[in-house]
Structure formats: C-alpha cells, structure tokens
Scaffold this motif. Sequence first.
Motif, mmCIF file in Angstrom:
data_model
loop_
_atom_site.group_PDB
_atom_site.id
_atom_site.type_symbol
_atom_site.label_atom_id
_atom_site.label_comp_id
_atom_site.label_asym_id
_atom_site.label_seq_id
_atom_site.Cartn_x
_atom_site.Cartn_y
_atom_site.Cartn_z
ATOM 1 N N LEU A 45 0.891 -1.068 -0.034
ATOM 2 C CA LEU A 45 0.006 -0.005 -0.015
ATOM 3 C C LEU A 45 1.036 1.252 -0.055
ATOM 4 C CD1 LEU A 45 -2.807 -1.084 2.544
ATOM 5 C CD2 LEU A 45 -2.768 -0.696 -0.170
ATOM 6 N N THR A 46 1.861 1.205 0.729
ATOM 7 C CA THR A 46 2.582 2.366 0.679
ATOM 8 C C THR A 46 3.398 2.584 -0.527
ATOM 9 O OG1 THR A 46 3.381 1.687 3.179
ATOM 10 C CG2 THR A 46 4.681 3.432 2.070
ATOM 11 N N ALA A 47 3.854 1.427 -1.156
ATOM 12 C CA ALA A 47 4.576 1.616 -2.585
ATOM 13 C C ALA A 47 3.314 2.192 -3.409
ATOM 14 C CB ALA A 47 5.050 0.349 -3.162
ATOM 15 N N PHE A 48 2.278 1.883 -3.180
ATOM 16 C CA PHE A 48 1.093 2.134 -4.424
ATOM 17 C C PHE A 48 0.828 3.463 -4.121
ATOM 18 C CE2 PHE A 48 -3.380 3.044 -5.205
ATOM 19 C CZ PHE A 48 -3.569 2.472 -6.388
ATOM 20 N N VAL A 49 0.500 4.309 -2.892
ATOM 21 C CA VAL A 49 0.628 5.565 -2.751
ATOM 22 C C VAL A 49 1.712 6.538 -3.108
ATOM 23 C CG1 VAL A 49 0.111 7.323 -0.758
ATOM 24 C CG2 VAL A 49 -1.270 5.152 -0.859
ATOM 25 N N LEU A 50 2.722 6.044 -2.714
ATOM 26 C CA LEU A 50 4.141 6.656 -3.518
ATOM 27 C C LEU A 50 4.125 6.849 -4.903
ATOM 28 C CD1 LEU A 50 6.614 5.804 -0.740
ATOM 29 C CD2 LEU A 50 5.659 8.091 -0.936
ATOM 30 N N ARG A 51 3.676 5.770 -5.485
ATOM 31 C CA ARG A 51 3.774 5.416 -6.964
ATOM 32 C C ARG A 51 2.729 6.496 -7.656
ATOM 33 N NH1 ARG A 51 7.090 4.797 -11.103
ATOM 34 N NH2 ARG A 51 6.013 4.038 -12.917
ATOM 35 N N ALA A 52 1.525 6.585 -6.951
ATOM 36 C CA ALA A 52 0.418 7.474 -7.189
ATOM 37 C C ALA A 52 0.678 8.820 -7.170
ATOM 38 C CB ALA A 52 -0.861 7.119 -6.581
ATOM 39 N N ILE A 53 1.367 9.397 -6.251
ATOM 40 C CA ILE A 53 1.894 10.796 -6.073
ATOM 41 C C ILE A 53 2.850 11.046 -6.939
ATOM 42 C CG2 ILE A 53 2.971 12.226 -4.477
ATOM 43 C CD1 ILE A 53 1.619 10.600 -2.154
ATOM 44 N N GLU A 54 3.934 10.054 -7.295
ATOM 45 C CA GLU A 54 4.815 10.542 -8.026
ATOM 46 C C GLU A 54 4.337 10.432 -9.548
ATOM 47 O OE1 GLU A 54 8.679 7.761 -10.158
ATOM 48 O OE2 GLU A 54 7.791 7.097 -8.271
ATOM 49 N N LEU A 55 3.298 9.571 -10.294
ATOM 50 C CA LEU A 55 2.847 9.786 -11.379
ATOM 51 C C LEU A 55 1.611 10.920 -11.632
ATOM 52 C CD1 LEU A 55 1.927 6.036 -12.324
ATOM 53 C CD2 LEU A 55 3.802 7.312 -13.239
ATOM 54 N N ALA A 56 1.220 11.211 -10.569
ATOM 55 C CA ALA A 56 0.321 12.443 -10.553
ATOM 56 C C ALA A 56 0.962 13.673 -10.701
ATOM 57 C CB ALA A 56 -0.707 12.686 -9.363
ATOM 58 N N SER A 57 2.038 13.922 -10.025
ATOM 59 C CA SER A 57 2.655 14.893 -9.841
ATOM 60 C C SER A 57 3.750 15.149 -11.212
ATOM 61 C CB SER A 57 3.641 15.171 -8.681
ATOM 62 O OG SER A 57 4.699 13.999 -8.569
ATOM 63 N N GLY A 58 4.021 13.952 -11.476
ATOM 64 C CA GLY A 58 4.610 14.004 -12.833
ATOM 65 C C GLY A 58 3.782 14.495 -14.057
ATOM 66 N N VAL A 60 1.194 16.572 -13.602
ATOM 67 C CA VAL A 60 0.772 18.002 -13.512
ATOM 68 C C VAL A 60 1.986 18.528 -13.914
ATOM 69 C CG1 VAL A 60 0.524 19.794 -11.490
ATOM 70 C CG2 VAL A 60 -0.745 17.563 -11.469
ATOM 71 N N GLY A 61 3.194 18.289 -13.546
ATOM 72 C CA GLY A 61 4.433 18.932 -14.191
ATOM 73 C C GLY A 61 4.298 19.096 -15.667
ATOM 74 N N ALA A 62 4.159 18.140 -16.407
ATOM 75 C CA ALA A 62 4.122 17.812 -17.981
ATOM 76 C C ALA A 62 3.218 18.696 -18.453
ATOM 77 C CB ALA A 62 4.019 16.339 -18.239
ATOM 78 N N ILE A 63 2.076 18.906 -17.768
ATOM 79 C CA ILE A 63 0.870 19.743 -18.407
ATOM 80 C C ILE A 63 1.155 21.114 -18.085
ATOM 81 C CG2 ILE A 63 -1.320 20.447 -18.147
ATOM 82 C CD1 ILE A 63 -2.011 17.366 -17.487
ATOM 83 N N ALA A 64 1.670 21.523 -16.977
ATOM 84 C CA ALA A 64 2.187 22.985 -16.462
ATOM 85 C C ALA A 64 3.322 23.443 -17.659
ATOM 86 C CB ALA A 64 2.539 22.922 -14.885
ATOM 87 N N LEU A 65 4.185 22.472 -17.826
ATOM 88 C CA LEU A 65 5.213 22.756 -18.744
ATOM 89 C C LEU A 65 4.744 23.044 -20.221
ATOM 90 C CD1 LEU A 65 8.427 23.100 -18.972
ATOM 91 C CD2 LEU A 65 8.371 20.628 -19.615
#
Length: 81
Positions: A45-58, A60-65
């Motif tokens: 579950l921790t790996a899943f949450v961290l991966r979800a945060i990583e992908l979502a912020s990635g 968001v960063g790509a769209i903002a860029l």
Amino acid sequence: MRAGWKMVWLAAAICAAAFVAARMVVPDVVPVGYAEEPQSSWTVLTAFVLRAIELASGWVGAIALAVMCGAWLRARLRGAD
C-alpha cells in the motif's frame, strides 16, 4: 508567468521526493499485490501511494510545462509582429 514556472518546479520536486521516498522506504516492492514471495500489505500500500503521488505530480508538471512553453511561444510570436 512566474506562478506557472513555480508549479512546474514544485511538481518536479514532489515527483522526485516521492521517487526517492519509495526507494528508501519500500525498496524492491512492486505496487501490485502479486509477487513471487509474499509481501506485507503495508509495504504494498505504501508503494502504491508513493507511486500514485509520483505519477500524478509528474503529469501535473508535464501539463504545466506544456502550458508555460505554449505561453512563452505565443508571447514570442506576438512580439515578432
């Protein structure tokens, strides 16, 4: 325009922090419950949450860029007229 670049860098920093945290807290754990050897549920579950945060912020960063590069290009083309 500065706020957009802050969003890009903040998303990149969060993505990097989640990536590093996943490698430090739950190394060699796949965020899927099926593995060759049993894994405890908190690590999955921790790996899943961290991966979800990583992908979502990635994303968001790509769209903002993309938006910021489009705004920069639009400003340059208007200045050329």
